[in-house]
Structure formats: structure tokens, C-alpha cells
Design an enzyme around this catalytic site. Structure first.
Site, PDB file in Angstrom:
ATOM      1  N   THR A 140       1.082   4.720   5.170  1.00 62.44           N
ATOM      2  CA  THR A 140       0.506   3.597   5.922  1.00 62.44           C
ATOM      3  C   THR A 140       1.602   2.603   6.282  1.00 62.44           C
ATOM      4  OG1 THR A 140      -1.564   3.872   4.715  1.00 62.44           O
ATOM      5  CG2 THR A 140      -1.287   1.820   5.910  1.00 62.44           C
ATOM      6  N   GLY A 141       2.526   2.365   5.382  1.00 62.93           N
ATOM      7  CA  GLY A 141       3.634   1.444   5.662  1.00 62.93           C
ATOM      8  C   GLY A 141       4.458   1.910   6.849  1.00 62.93           C
ATOM      9  N   CYS A 164       2.431  -0.148  -8.850  1.00 55.44           N
ATOM     10  CA  CYS A 164       3.545   0.373  -8.052  1.00 55.44           C
ATOM     11  C   CYS A 164       4.750   0.609  -8.939  1.00 55.44           C
ATOM     12  CB  CYS A 164       3.878  -0.594  -6.923  1.00 55.44           C
ATOM     13  SG  CYS A 164       4.176  -2.274  -7.481  1.00 55.44           S
ATOM     14  N   GLU A 189       5.576  -3.353   0.948  1.00 51.81           N
ATOM     15  CA  GLU A 189       5.699  -2.989  -0.468  1.00 51.81           C
ATOM     16  C   GLU A 189       4.948  -1.689  -0.650  1.00 51.81           C
ATOM     17  OE1 GLU A 189       4.541  -6.026  -3.192  1.00 51.81           O
ATOM     18  OE2 GLU A 189       4.543  -7.435  -1.551  1.00 51.81           O
ATOM     19  N   GLY A 198       0.840  -1.197   0.000  1.00 49.21           N
ATOM     20  CA  GLY A 198       0.000   0.000   0.000  1.00 49.21           C
ATOM     21  C   GLY A 198       0.867   1.236   0.000  1.00 49.21           C
ATOM     22  N   SER A 199       0.333   2.305   0.558  1.00 44.02           N
ATOM     23  CA  SER A 199       1.021   3.589   0.461  1.00 44.02           C
ATOM     24  C   SER A 199       2.150   3.704   1.492  1.00 44.02           C
ATOM     25  CB  SER A 199       0.017   4.720   0.668  1.00 44.02           C
ATOM     26  OG  SER A 199      -0.501   4.635   1.970  1.00 44.02           O
ATOM     27  N   THR A 200       3.085   4.586   1.208  1.00 42.35           N
ATOM     28  CA  THR A 200       4.228   4.762   2.107  1.00 42.35           C
ATOM     29  C   THR A 200       3.809   5.264   3.494  1.00 42.35           C
ATOM     30  OG1 THR A 200       5.723   5.032   0.250  1.00 42.35           O
ATOM     31  CG2 THR A 200       6.448   5.970   2.344  1.00 42.35           C
TER      32      THR A 200
HETATM   33  P1  NAD Z   1      -3.311   2.447   1.590  1.00 47.60           P
HETATM   34  O1  NAD Z   1      -2.101   2.517   2.412  1.00 47.60           O
HETATM   35  O2  NAD Z   1      -4.281   3.557   1.663  1.00 47.60           O
HETATM   36  O3  NAD Z   1      -4.166   1.136   1.903  1.00 47.60           O
HETATM   37  C1  NAD Z   1      -3.657  -0.172   1.704  1.00 47.60           C
HETATM   38  C2  NAD Z   1      -4.294  -1.099   2.685  1.00 47.60           C
HETATM   39  O4  NAD Z   1      -3.950  -0.721   4.005  1.00 47.60           O
HETATM   40  C3  NAD Z   1      -5.813  -1.148   2.647  1.00 47.60           C
HETATM   41  O5  NAD Z   1      -6.207  -2.499   2.820  1.00 47.60           O
HETATM   42  C4  NAD Z   1      -6.206  -0.303   3.846  1.00 47.60           C
HETATM   43  O6  NAD Z   1      -7.458  -0.658   4.382  1.00 47.60           O
HETATM   44  C5  NAD Z   1      -5.116  -0.618   4.819  1.00 47.60           C
HETATM   45  N1  NAD Z   1      -4.831   0.413   5.815  1.00 47.60           N
HETATM   46  C6  NAD Z   1      -5.056   1.747   5.729  1.00 47.60           C
HETATM   47  N2  NAD Z   1      -4.601   2.357   6.847  1.00 47.60           N
HETATM   48  C7  NAD Z   1      -4.082   1.401   7.646  1.00 47.60           C
HETATM   49  C8  NAD Z   1      -3.425   1.416   8.922  1.00 47.60           C
HETATM   50  N3  NAD Z   1      -3.226   2.540   9.598  1.00 47.60           N
HETATM   51  N4  NAD Z   1      -2.972   0.241   9.415  1.00 47.60           N
HETATM   52  C9  NAD Z   1      -3.128  -0.910   8.718  1.00 47.60           C
HETATM   53  N5  NAD Z   1      -3.755  -0.979   7.525  1.00 47.60           N
HETATM   54  C10 NAD Z   1      -4.214   0.160   6.981  1.00 47.60           C
HETATM   55  O7  NAD Z   1      -2.733   2.232   0.126  1.00 47.60           O
HETATM   56  P2  NAD Z   1      -3.550   2.210  -1.212  1.00 47.60           P
HETATM   57  O8  NAD Z   1      -3.846   3.629  -1.544  1.00 47.60           O
HETATM   58  O9  NAD Z   1      -4.639   1.205  -1.107  1.00 47.60           O
HETATM   59  O10 NAD Z   1      -2.488   1.610  -2.258  1.00 47.60           O
HETATM   60  C11 NAD Z   1      -1.829   2.385  -3.216  1.00 47.60           C
HETATM   61  C12 NAD Z   1      -0.363   2.420  -2.891  1.00 47.60           C
HETATM   62  O11 NAD Z   1       0.148   1.086  -2.898  1.00 47.60           O
HETATM   63  C13 NAD Z   1       0.465   3.170  -3.917  1.00 47.60           C
HETATM   64  O12 NAD Z   1       1.328   4.073  -3.269  1.00 47.60           O
HETATM   65  C14 NAD Z   1       1.278   2.085  -4.608  1.00 47.60           C
HETATM   66  O13 NAD Z   1       2.506   2.499  -5.122  1.00 47.60           O
HETATM   67  C15 NAD Z   1       1.410   1.070  -3.537  1.00 47.60           C
HETATM   68  N6  NAD Z   1       1.669  -0.249  -4.113  1.00 47.60           N
HETATM   69  C16 NAD Z   1       2.918  -0.748  -3.960  1.00 47.60           C
HETATM   70  C17 NAD Z   1       3.234  -1.984  -4.510  1.00 47.60           C
HETATM   71  C18 NAD Z   1       4.624  -2.542  -4.374  1.00 47.60           C
HETATM   72  O14 NAD Z   1       4.837  -3.696  -4.675  1.00 47.60           O
HETATM   73  N7  NAD Z   1       5.585  -1.772  -3.921  1.00 47.60           N
HETATM   74  C19 NAD Z   1       2.257  -2.710  -5.172  1.00 47.60           C
HETATM   75  C20 NAD Z   1       0.998  -2.170  -5.317  1.00 47.60           C
HETATM   76  C21 NAD Z   1       0.714  -0.921  -4.751  1.00 47.60           C
END
Ligand code: NAD
Length: 477
Positions: A231-232, A283, A249, A227-229
Site C-alpha cells: 500500500t505504501g 511494526c 511507515e 501500513g503495509s509495504t
Molecule cells: P494496509 O496497507 O492494508 O492498510 C493501512 C491503511 O491503508 C488502512 O487505513 C487502509 O484502509 C488504507 N489503505 C488500503 N489500501 C489503500 C490504498 N490503495 N490507498 C490508500 N490507503 C489505503 O496495512 P495494514 O495491514 O492495516 O497494516 C499492517 C502493516 O503496517 C504491517 O506491515 C506493519 O508492519 C505496518 N506497520 C508499520 C509501522 C511502522 O512504523 N513502520 C507501524 C505499524 C504498522
């Protein structure tokens, strides 16, 4: 097709916890091609999360005891079942994610294929020292129970890679898809019921709060997140309190560097395929192109021609090659970044603004006239917009890329493979490619560095990331 869309409207989507289909609370799921709700998905309660973790813990020793070959056999059967339900899963994927149906079919096929490929890996124990008086063995055990949290850009595929990576090693798992695209993954929970032992794969749903509750739950041994940086980083902070391993990731701002002798046609094809298809919501997509000043116009014009060839619309409509951006927040972000690019002097050679129709449609957009320092060049747009930036000093381009926060992938386009390789070696990215851009191969590790993440996905490296190393020393009696 219509019967699948009708079925999707009528179905009740449920979580899979310990072999039971359960739900208490629900929230709307939006169709991005209309911007309106078309279904509901469960939101896991605290008790349901506890039950999923407890089920996974109970199931784990038995699953690990089956051994690699039997686990692989069951995972291959799961992949076959996914293939059998491909039309249904693809329809759900298009309804919730927005991409054209044909591309959803490809994502579903790829999901099944990645399960097959990843379940062929084996991690073996190794004798390190074998002396008359002493043997030392390196032994690999599953970590236990993995929490997996997936995003919305490729919901089935990205979630299931986490599942197979953990399960083949003998872990069990609780998987949460994004609240924006939960339905196809919830269906995988149902499909797994006939194949995997109860409690091995639990699928729950819900949003940010559910994700945060998983990450803070003491019953997990690892968190695997895509997901997003931001959140990571939040997940890494919470996990630090448990000293619990994470694989993250995250985002990227991949650059493609054209050298003077590179194929513009090949670069343009890769840029369209990764940066426009699926609305650039990959991504590892080409998110900015650096071209020698003399070639900027040629690159931008050909890329604009590729952009103008896309047919936007509902993913079920015949002939459509590009669906909507997946959600309103992302759509608003792309609109704002393009407005900022215009204010910075960006010249739009195609697209340039959202379509005036319901849903989150944004045409593929090519922008010239920008430099580093503009948001569209510096930040991850995660939308169908590519800036073509001119350069006259390749060393400065390498420095600019390395100075940025991300390090996912990059590509170099040249017929001089030695020169390409030398530049690849200087780029601080997990994966560099020459004359292609980040075509994933599950047998090849995908390292995650800088603000693009932590750990390694795919291949044996990814599987080892769900295992713990133990060293056993035996002295002769
Ligand atoms: P996001 O961080 O908003 O959400 C991803 C997931 O995390 C969702 O299931 C969400 O419900 C959950 N989440 C949200 N807040 C949370 C928290 N505080 N604790 C735990 N879980 C939480 O990301 P997104 O907008 O869904 O995804 C898009 C991003 O993902 C882009 O930045 C993209 O580059 C990245 N991405 C990276 C890869 C990779 O392999 N590096 C692959 C696909 C997407």
C-alpha cells in the site's frame, strides 16, 4: 465493564467533519474474538471527503496563526480529555482490535502521553548569514493540510501520532483509521470537538477506496501513512503525480542477534514482549532471532516457556494476556506461514496451529530448524510466531539481514558493548539497539528506510517533515 460493552453496541459512530458529526453510508466492524460483526462504521462518500478537505483548508491559516504555544496548550487539553475518557476508549480499542483491556488502557495512556511530549517540540527559524549588507534566514512554515491514513495494529496510537505531529506545526489534518478498527478513532473526533477549532482535526472512515481517494485528492499538501509495504508503494506512486511529500511507515522483519555472551533471559523477555504480545502485530517487533548454533536450543526452550505462559481469550476476560489476531486475512496469512515452516522442516516448540474456537486465536509459536530462504525467516509474519535460526558466522548474519528488503530496526544482545556497537553500525536499519528492542521514545527520531518506508517519524525530525523550508534573503536598501 459490561456497561461499556453495552454502550459500544448501542452507540452510533460518526465521522467528524468541520465540527459536524456526519455519516451517510455504513459498513460492518468485526469483533476478532468472535469473527462476527458487532457494530457499523461510516464509509466516507466523495462529498464527505471533499467537505473534510475544504474544512481543513479553511481552518489552517487560523490554526497556524495561533502560534506554537497556544497550539500546544490546546493539544495538551486534548490529551487530558483522552485520559478522562480512557475507560470508554480502551473498551472500544479492545472490542475492535482484540487486545486485552489492560493493554488497551496502556495504549490509550501512551496516546495521551505522546500528544503531550510531541506538542512540546518547537521548530525555530534560524539566521544563516548576518552581514551588514545581507541577512539570510531559514524559515519553517507548515505545509498546509495533511492526509493521514492509519493501520489496525495500534489504531489510536498510530493515528494520533500523525495528528499531533502535523497539528503542532500549524497544519490541519484529515485522518482515516483502518476500516478494521475505526471506532476508537472516530470517538477521538468527537472528543476533539470541545477542544480544537472546527476543521482542524477531521476524522473520516472507510477502507481501501476511501484511502485511495484521499491519496488522489488534490487538496492535500502531504500524505502520512502507516501500513503495509504494497500500500505504501501504491501511495508513493500516486503522490509522485502531484510531487507531494509522503511519510511512509511500512513493514519490517526485525532481527535480534544474540552474541555468545548475550543475556538469553533479556532477549527472551524482549522477544515475548514485542513478538508475542499484541500477537506480534507491531511494526518493530522481534520477528526472527539469530543465535549461535550452540545456544539455539536454550533460546528456543526459554522462549517456548514464555509462549506457554500466555493465556489466550477474549480481551475482557479476567486473566487473559493475549487476544486474537486482529483480522481474518492476517490470521490466514499466519496459519499459511506456519504450515510452510512445517513443510520446510520447522520444529514447533510451542503453539504450531490455530485454536479450534471461534475468532482468530493463534497461540505463541516458537520454531527451530529453519534457515534463510524459508518464508517465516524471510518475510514479515506480523503474528505471534518467532523462528530461532542458528549461525556460526556473524558476518554472514549481518550480510543476510542487509540483503533483505526491510530496514526498520534490529537488536544485538551482548555484554560486549563495543562489539554490539560495531555490528549496529554495519546493519542497514533505521534504528539499531543493543540489549533492548525498539522501545519507542517520541523524543527520538524513527527513520524509515528501504521497504520499511520513507521519511522520519517522531521528534523534531518528524515535525519538520510536515513543514516546508523557506529561505529569505534581505539586502540592505
Ligand atoms: P494496509 O496497507 O492494508 O492498510 C493501512 C491503511 O491503508 C488502512 O487505513 C487502509 O484502509 C488504507 N489503505 C488500503 N489500501 C489503500 C490504498 N490503495 N490507498 C490508500 N490507503 C489505503 O496495512 P495494514 O495491514 O492495516 O497494516 C499492517 C502493516 O503496517 C504491517 O506491515 C506493519 O508492519 C505496518 N506497520 C508499520 C509501522 C511502522 O512504523 N513502520 C507501524 C505499524 C504498522
Amino acid at each position: 465493564m459490561q456497561h461499556l460493552i453495552d454502550r459500544a453496541a448501542q452507540e452510533t459512530f460518526l465521522q467528524t467533519i468541520d465540527g459536524e458529526r456526519v455519516a451517510t453510508l455504513f459498513e460492518d466492524v468485526i469483533d476478532p474474538s468472535t469473527g462476527t460483526a458487532f457494530q457499523r462504521a461510516p464509509v466516507a462518500t466523495a462529498a464527505e471527503l471533499d467537505a473534510a478537505v475544504a474544512a481543513a483548508r479553511r481552518a489552517q491559516p487560523g490554526w497556524a496563526a495561533l502560534g506554537w504555544d497556544e497550539r500546544a496548550r490546546q493539544l495538551q487539553a486534548f490529551a487530558d480529555a483522552i485520559d478522562r475518557e480512557s475507560a470508554w476508549l480502551s473498551a472500544l480499542h479492545t472490542l475492535e482490535q482484540g487486545m486485552p483491556f489492560g493493554q488497551s488502557e496502556l495504549f490509550v495512556r501512551t496516546t495521551a502521553e505522546r500528544i503531550r511530549v510531541m506538542s512540546r517540540f518547537r521548530v525555530s527559524d534560524r539566521i544563516l548569514i548576518d552581514e551588514p549588507a545581507r541577512t539570510v534566514v531559514e524559515r519553517w512554515h507548515p505545509l498546509g493540510v495533511v492526509a493521514a491514513i492509519a493501520p489496525w495494529n495500534g489504531p489510536l496510537l498510530l493515528g494520533m501520532v500523525k495528528v499531533v505531529t502535523a497539528l503542532i506545526a500549524g497544519n490541519t489534518i484529515v485522518l482515516k483509521p483502518s476500516e478494521l478498527t475505526p471506532l476508537s478513532t472516530l470517538e477521538l473526533g468527537r472528543i476533539s470537538l470541545r477542544i480544537l477549532p472546527l476543521g482542524v482535526l477531521n476524522v473520516i472512515s472507510g477502507g481501501r477506496e476511501t484511502g485511495a481517494a484521499m491519496v488522489g485528492h488534490p487538496g492535500f499538501d502531504k500524505v502520512s501513512f502507516t501500513g503495509s509495504t504494497p500500500t505504501g508503494i501504491a501511495i508513493a506512486k500516486t503522490s509522485a503525480a502531484f510531487l507531494r511529500p509522503v511519510t511512509l511507515e511500512l513493514g519490517g522483519n526485525d532481527a535480534a542477534i544474540l552474541l555468545p555472551d548475550g543475556s538469553i533471559d533479556d532477549l527472551v523477555a524482549a522477544a515475548a514482549m514485542t513478538g508475542f504480545s499484541n500477537c506480534g502485530q507491531y511494526c518493530a517487533a522481534i520477528k526472527r532471532i539469530y543465535a549461535p548454533f550452540a545456544l539455539v536450543d536454550a533460546v528456543a526452550e526459554r522462549l517456548a516457556a514464555a509462549a506457554n505462559a500466555y493465556v489466550l481469550g477474549n480481551g475482557f476476560a479476567p486473566g487473559v494476556t493475549l487476544g486474537p489476531i486482529q483480522n481474518k486475512a492476517q490470521y490466514d496469512k499466519v496459519c499459511a506461514i506456519v504450515e510452510d515452516a512445517r513443510a520446510d522442516g520447522g520444529v514447533m516448540l510451542s503453539g504450531g496451529g490455530p485454536l479450534d474456537r471461534p475468532g482468530y486465536f493463534f497461540p505463541p509459536t516458537v520454531v527451530t530448524g529453519l534457515a534463510d530462504g524459508s518464508r517465516l525467516v524471510d518475510e514479515e509474519q506480523f503474528g505471534p510466531v518467532i523462528p530461532v535460526v542458528g549461525y556460526d558466522d556473524i558476518d554472514a548474519v549481518v550480510d543476510r539481514i542487509n540483503a533483505g528488503p526491510y530496514g526498520l530496526t534490529a537488536s544485538i544482545w551482548t555484554s560486549d558493548l563495543t562489539a554490539g556497537d560495531a555490528i549496529a553500525g554495519r546493519l542497514v536499519v533505521g534504528s539499531a539497539a543493543i540489549n533492548r528492542h525498539a522501545a519507542f521514545d517520541p523524543t527520538v527520531p524513527f527513520p524509515l528506510i528501504k521497504q520499511s518506508g520513507m521519511g522520519v517519524d517522531y521528534a523534531e525530525h518528524g515535525i519538520r517533515g510536515t513543514m516546508r523550508l523557506q529561505v529569505v534573503t534581505t539586502m540592505s536598501a
